[in-house]
Design a protein around this motif. Structure first.
Motif, PDB file in Angstrom:
ATOM      1  N   UNK A  23     -10.442   5.086  -5.973  1.00 52.07           N
ATOM      2  CA  UNK A  23     -11.103   6.337  -5.609  1.00 52.07           C
ATOM      3  C   UNK A  23     -11.986   6.180  -4.377  1.00 52.07           C
ATOM      4  N   UNK A  24     -12.491   4.967  -4.178  1.00 50.90           N
ATOM      5  CA  UNK A  24     -13.409   4.766  -3.050  1.00 50.90           C
ATOM      6  C   UNK A  24     -12.675   4.507  -1.750  1.00 50.90           C
ATOM      7  N   UNK A  25     -11.365   4.346  -1.813  1.00 54.02           N
ATOM      8  CA  UNK A  25     -10.622   4.046  -0.601  1.00 54.02           C
ATOM      9  C   UNK A  25      -9.630   2.942  -0.874  1.00 54.02           C
ATOM     10  N   UNK A  26      -9.041   2.409   0.186  1.00 57.47           N
ATOM     11  CA  UNK A  26      -8.044   1.369   0.027  1.00 57.47           C
ATOM     12  C   UNK A  26      -8.674  -0.008   0.251  1.00 57.47           C
ATOM     13  N   UNK A  27      -8.504  -0.884  -0.710  1.00 56.51           N
ATOM     14  CA  UNK A  27      -9.022  -2.239  -0.572  1.00 56.51           C
ATOM     15  C   UNK A  27      -7.940  -3.126   0.018  1.00 56.51           C
ATOM     16  N   UNK A  28      -8.220  -3.690   1.184  1.00 59.36           N
ATOM     17  CA  UNK A  28      -7.227  -4.547   1.834  1.00 59.36           C
ATOM     18  C   UNK A  28      -7.435  -5.969   1.365  1.00 59.36           C
ATOM     19  N   UNK A  29      -6.892  -6.268   0.198  1.00 61.87           N
ATOM     20  CA  UNK A  29      -7.225  -7.529  -0.464  1.00 61.87           C
ATOM     21  C   UNK A  29      -6.496  -8.714   0.163  1.00 61.87           C
ATOM     22  N   UNK A  30      -5.225  -8.536   0.480  1.00 62.60           N
ATOM     23  CA  UNK A  30      -4.518  -9.587   1.213  1.00 62.60           C
ATOM     24  C   UNK A  30      -4.201  -9.007   2.585  1.00 62.60           C
ATOM     25  N   UNK A  50     -12.462 -14.403  -5.754  1.00 65.96           N
ATOM     26  CA  UNK A  50     -12.338 -13.156  -5.011  1.00 65.96           C
ATOM     27  C   UNK A  50     -11.730 -13.303  -3.628  1.00 65.96           C
ATOM     28  N   UNK A  51     -11.140 -14.448  -3.304  1.00 68.99           N
ATOM     29  CA  UNK A  51     -10.587 -14.595  -1.964  1.00 68.99           C
ATOM     30  C   UNK A  51      -9.141 -14.108  -1.921  1.00 68.99           C
ATOM     31  N   UNK A  52      -8.582 -13.777  -3.076  1.00 66.44           N
ATOM     32  CA  UNK A  52      -7.227 -13.225  -3.107  1.00 66.44           C
ATOM     33  C   UNK A  52      -6.153 -14.231  -3.440  1.00 66.44           C
ATOM     34  N   UNK A  53      -6.526 -15.411  -3.919  1.00 68.71           N
ATOM     35  CA  UNK A  53      -5.491 -16.398  -4.188  1.00 68.71           C
ATOM     36  C   UNK A  53      -4.624 -16.023  -5.388  1.00 68.71           C
ATOM     37  N   UNK A  54      -5.236 -15.432  -6.408  1.00 68.12           N
ATOM     38  CA  UNK A  54      -4.427 -15.030  -7.563  1.00 68.12           C
ATOM     39  C   UNK A  54      -3.536 -13.841  -7.232  1.00 68.12           C
ATOM     40  N   UNK A  55      -4.023 -12.936  -6.385  1.00 70.67           N
ATOM     41  CA  UNK A  55      -3.193 -11.794  -5.979  1.00 70.67           C
ATOM     42  C   UNK A  55      -1.983 -12.300  -5.195  1.00 70.67           C
ATOM     43  N   UNK A  56      -2.193 -13.292  -4.349  1.00 70.42           N
ATOM     44  CA  UNK A  56      -1.085 -13.893  -3.607  1.00 70.42           C
ATOM     45  C   UNK A  56      -0.033 -14.427  -4.573  1.00 70.42           C
ATOM     46  N   UNK A  57      -0.520 -15.160  -5.559  1.00 71.64           N
ATOM     47  CA  UNK A  57       0.400 -15.750  -6.520  1.00 71.64           C
ATOM     48  C   UNK A  57       1.167 -14.671  -7.290  1.00 71.64           C
ATOM     49  N   UNK A  58       0.434 -13.622  -7.687  1.00 73.85           N
ATOM     50  CA  UNK A  58       1.087 -12.551  -8.417  1.00 73.85           C
ATOM     51  C   UNK A  58       2.114 -11.811  -7.552  1.00 73.85           C
ATOM     52  N   UNK A  59       1.826 -11.677  -6.277  1.00 69.91           N
ATOM     53  CA  UNK A  59       2.817 -11.008  -5.431  1.00 69.91           C
ATOM     54  C   UNK A  59       4.080 -11.836  -5.351  1.00 69.91           C
ATOM     55  N   UNK A  60       3.913 -13.157  -5.276  1.00 71.06           N
ATOM     56  CA  UNK A  60       5.086 -14.012  -5.200  1.00 71.06           C
ATOM     57  C   UNK A  60       5.911 -13.887  -6.473  1.00 71.06           C
ATOM     58  N   UNK A  61       5.231 -13.818  -7.603  1.00 69.23           N
ATOM     59  CA  UNK A  61       5.934 -13.750  -8.882  1.00 69.23           C
ATOM     60  C   UNK A  61       6.360 -12.341  -9.242  1.00 69.23           C
ATOM     61  N   UNK A  62       5.921 -11.359  -8.470  1.00 74.11           N
ATOM     62  CA  UNK A  62       6.277  -9.983  -8.789  1.00 74.11           C
ATOM     63  C   UNK A  62       5.596  -9.462 -10.038  1.00 74.11           C
ATOM     64  N   UNK A  63       4.435  -9.972 -10.366  1.00 74.45           N
ATOM     65  CA  UNK A  63       3.739  -9.483 -11.555  1.00 74.45           C
ATOM     66  C   UNK A  63       2.538  -8.605 -11.206  1.00 74.45           C
ATOM     67  N   UNK A  64       2.478  -8.174  -9.962  1.00 75.17           N
ATOM     68  CA  UNK A  64       1.392  -7.260  -9.573  1.00 75.17           C
ATOM     69  C   UNK A  64       1.656  -5.898 -10.189  1.00 75.17           C
ATOM     70  N   UNK A  65       0.625  -5.251 -10.663  1.00 73.59           N
ATOM     71  CA  UNK A  65       0.803  -3.897 -11.159  1.00 73.59           C
ATOM     72  C   UNK A  65       0.833  -2.931  -9.982  1.00 73.59           C
ATOM     73  N   UNK A  66       1.978  -2.282  -9.799  1.00 74.48           N
ATOM     74  CA  UNK A  66       2.089  -1.346  -8.686  1.00 74.48           C
ATOM     75  C   UNK A  66       2.390   0.051  -9.204  1.00 74.48           C
ATOM     76  N   UNK A 252     -11.432 -14.369   1.924  1.00 64.34           N
ATOM     77  CA  UNK A 252     -11.407 -12.907   1.998  1.00 64.34           C
ATOM     78  C   UNK A 252     -10.032 -12.367   2.411  1.00 64.34           C
ATOM     79  N   UNK A 253      -8.988 -12.848   1.752  1.00 64.81           N
ATOM     80  CA  UNK A 253      -7.666 -12.292   1.971  1.00 64.81           C
ATOM     81  C   UNK A 253      -6.939 -12.794   3.187  1.00 64.81           C
ATOM     82  N   UNK A 254      -7.490 -13.788   3.857  1.00 64.19           N
ATOM     83  CA  UNK A 254      -6.805 -14.372   5.013  1.00 64.19           C
ATOM     84  C   UNK A 254      -6.781 -15.877   4.880  1.00 64.19           C
ATOM     85  N   UNK A 255      -5.788 -16.470   5.542  1.00 63.34           N
ATOM     86  CA  UNK A 255      -5.762 -17.925   5.620  1.00 63.34           C
ATOM     87  C   UNK A 255      -6.611 -18.307   6.835  1.00 63.34           C
ATOM     88  N   UNK A 256      -7.641 -19.092   6.633  1.00 63.83           N
ATOM     89  CA  UNK A 256      -8.485 -19.445   7.767  1.00 63.83           C
ATOM     90  C   UNK A 256      -8.155 -20.816   8.350  1.00 63.83           C
TER      91      UNK A 256
END
Lengths: 385, 349
Positions: A23-30, A50-66, A252-256
């Motif tokens: 509701x607050x907007x789009x969070x650009x997590x990765x 909170x750096x997005x490592x688990x979201x990365x993993x979930x995207x690879x596995x296709x288990x993100x809730x979309x 914070x969602x980027x590889x540094x």
């Protein structure tokens, strides 16, 4: 990717972005990450909460809730096949047979109402075969001794992961196992269908030090024996150092920064990596840095330039406005920081680890500033959460 | 040194195991079994141990959340083992605790100000002065005074832990029990909290009991360290000494199991074999030395004879038969733990 050495990439992530609508907007997590795991390589993705490592993993596995998640751009290829375009059945087949997964919490990753044996045997028989139909399911489960053979396979594998008393364990429920034993069961489960790539999320973090140590050793042996590729996600730099060949540092969602493991610990380049390494308490008793000021920025409406700028002791104007790209200064070694830009030199020289450690320790030497105005102002900038 | 602030003597805490339809007591979980230690004023003692070692039970017993089964605890010369509710209230003005999980130890429906007001009220600070006190406290823990209007969910983990610390120091206690205060936090935040605790200790002359499972952190926080295993102290020493020359095989194993981040540290770790097996259940502790089921040096003696703490040097004690002159011959043909430890510390220098 061009920076890969002569071996083939087994998993390749390119320009992956994951957004979450709220509701607050789009969070650009990765926010556009590139990641490669080569055949037989152990790669660690290291980052804090909170750096997005688990979201990365979930995207690879296709288990993100979309939704709420959305993948606007990006490509995740496993052996040349894009997992994001593939059909559900294909993805299931790949996940069941070619990719093994070990989740974070060993105690809650097993189903509490089935015995260990049932769960493992099911995985052995039906992993990657969700589309076989009722008849075939019935045949495998109850006829032809298929089940018996699978059970034997499970026992052999449990013995391979050094489970004491493997046969008895099969009739136990997960609640009867200790943390270390559950972890071994999960490793066995991930290996049952002989995957080529293993993805491990915070392996062993929930375990005691001595048990954790045993599990890492076991994993190390299995990787060697079975020539596995491993993508591990961890917040513990020590674990990454012990197991991996190459490290990605995520913030914070980027590889540094990315570099071969030895290199990243010997000569970390990004100020965040340096701060992280300097903040770890040392066994040898050297004084540690005082941590990194502030916290991860908001993902909704994140800062335009470098996402670390608000916490970075070396931030300058350019960092506020322009996004630093990951630049490779050697094969397999890259850093996303303007301090290392040759084209447009930064006002500071790239700092060494020791300099950053000193930098972070000097601040509290000025106690007035910490207690009042300056620190409060600094906090409210750095501390958007 | 004057009298210690906290004296714990032979502390025991057994939890009964009940079973059957009549709920008969069929055994005991010996969570804490004969633990003694002192903490001097202004000092930090670290209690180290893996899960099930009884370190948190000790903390709960000191602060009166659990009643001791045996032994005694005295605080500032007064016996505090069995206190009534009202006496406990008085005690908790002097002894405060910071818990592991910063989120669940704050009431989610109270703002920071409301949370911090409670102890001030209890201390009798007049209403008009409370807000300025709260602002002082927040500044003391390096938070923006504006944070006082926030709810816990609007704060990060590190900030929440700072609020917990602020709440604990708000009534100016003498002893602060820190139960894994940083283990839920990231390293970059952990370092900041550790430094904050260090500053506060200097400023208010606080005494800390620092409970943790992270040995590498201890070196930066504590003067003395006690290593626990299955309800007993296995080794205690000055922290420097414990790292330079760990005597107990368990301490050595713990040190060598820590994943480290530099070659220096790798070389510094004792070269020990990995521990086999798992920690036995405290319901059913091994006979003799409690560590013998996993100890690489265990002999027959270890299986049968209980071990007292043996003095190993000026300040240190270890609960191991190897340091008992009586059993010296039983360990003769083993690679000598003692010299191994000594060699390592000299070779490092």
């Amino acid at each position: 990717m061009t920076n890969a050495s002569n071996s083939e990439p087994i998993l390749n992530v390119e320009d992956l972005r994951v957004h979450f609508d709220s509701f607050d907007g789009t969070a650009e997590v990765i926010d556009g990450i590139d990641l490669t795991v080569n055949e037989g390589e152990v790669v660690a993705v290291v980052g804090e909460t909170g750096c997005g490592k688990s979201v990365t993993m979930r995207s690879i596995l296709g288990t993100l809730q979309q939704p709420p998640a959305r993948i606007p751009t990006g490509e995740i290829t496993f052996r040349g096949q894009n997992l994001l375009d593939a059909s559900r059945v294909e993805v299931d087949r790949i996940k069941g047979r070619d990719i093994g997964m070990i989740f974070q919490d060993p105690m809650s990753s097993l189903n509490p109402v089935f015995t260990v044996g049932e769960q493992l045997t099911d995985t052995a028989q039906f992993g990657g075969n969700q589309d076989i139909g009722v008849l075939e399911y019935f045949r495998r489960k109850h006829l032809d001794g298929d089940r018996e053979a699978a059970r034997q396979r499970v026992i052999n594998l449990l013995e391979e992961v050094q489970m004491p008393d493997a046969e008895r364990i099969l009739d136990n429920y997960p609640s009867q196992l200790s943390g270390g034993m559950s972890q071994r069961v999960l490793i066995a489960q991930a290996l049952l269908n002989e995957p080529d790539l293993l993805i491990a999320d915070e392996i062993g973090t929930a375990l005691d030090v001595t048990i954790h140590d045993q599990v890492l050793e076991l994993l190390n042996d299995l990787i060697d024996e079975r020539n596995l590729s491993l993508l591990m996600i961890t917040h513990n730099l020590g674990v990454a150092r012990q197991l991996s060949d190459r490290v990605y540092i995520m913030y914070a969602g980027r590889i540094v920064e990315t570099a071969p493991t030895e290199e990243i610990f010997r000569n970390p380049q990004h100020p965040y990596t340096q701060g992280l390494i300097a903040s770890i308490p040392k066994l040898t008793g050297e004084e540690m840095a005082d941590g990194i000021d502030g916290s991860i920025p908001e993902y909704i409406d994140p800062p335009e330039g470098c996402r670390f700028a608000s916490r970075c002791p070396y931030a300058h104007d350019r960092c506020e406005t322009e996004r630093p790209e990951l630049q490779y200064n050697a094969e397999e070694q890259g850093v996303a920081c303007f301090l290392y830009d040759d084209v447009e030199p930064a006002p500071y020289d790239p700092p060494t680890l020791d300099e950053t450690r000193d930098q972070m320790r000097e601040k509290p030497a000025d106690p007035d500033a910490t207690a009042t105005g300056d620190a409060a102002a600094e906090q409210s900038v750095g501390d958007l959460e | 040194m004057s009298k210690p602030l906290l004296e714990v003597r032979n502390l025991e805490k057994y939890f009964p195991i009940k079973s059957g339809i009549f709920q008969q007591t069929t055994g005991h979980v010996k969570a804490v079994d004969g633990v003694s230690f002192d903490i001097n004023r202004g000092e930090t003692l670290a209690l180290i141990g893996e899960s099930g070692s009884g370190k948190s039970t000790i903390a709960e017993t000191i602060i009166g959340l659990q009643s001791a089964t045996g032994g005694s605890i005295s605080f500032d010369g007064e016996d505090i083992t069995d206190l009534s509710e009202s006496e406990l209230e008085d005690l908790r003005r002097k002894v405060q605790m910071v818990f592991q999980d910063p989120t669940s130890s704050l009431n989610p429906r109270r703002t920071v100000e409301q949370t911090l007001e409670v102890p001030l009220k209890a201390r009798g600070v007049p209403r008009g002065e409370r807000v300025s006190k709260i602002v002082d406290l927040l500044e003391r823990v390096e938070l923006n005074p504006e944070h006082r209007h926030r709810y816990p969910h609007e704060l990060s983990g590190g900030q929440k832990q700072r609020i917990n610390i602020a709440r604990a120091i708000s009534i100016e206690p003498e002893l602060l029990i820190l139960d894994e205060p940083t283990s839920a936090l990231d390293v970059s935040v952990q370092a900041k909290i550790v430094r904050l605790l260090d500053d506060l200790q200097g400023e208010f002359n606080l005494t800390y009991l620092f409970i943790t499972h992270d040995l590498s952190l201890v070196r930066n926080v504590a003067e003395r360290t006690a290593v626990m295993y299955l309800g007993q102290i296995q080794e205690r020493a000055r922290t420097e000494q414990l790292f330079e020359q760990p005597h107990h095989p368990y301490t050595q194993a713990l040190l060598s199991a820590i994943p480290v981040t530099s070659d220096d540290e790798e070389a510094y770790k004792p070269q020990r074999e990995r521990l086999e097996g798992e920690i036995p259940s405290p319901e059913n502790v091994p006979s003799g030395c409690r560590f013998h089921t996993r100890c690489p040096y265990a002999t027959d003696v270890c299986e049968t004879d209980q071990v007292p703490l043996h003095a190993v040097d000026d300040h240190g004690e270890a609960r191991c038969h190897i340091y008992d002159p009586e059993h010296a011959d039983a360990f003769e043909d083993l690679p000598d733990v003692k010299t191994a430890a000594a060699q390592r510390s000299t070779s490092h220098e």
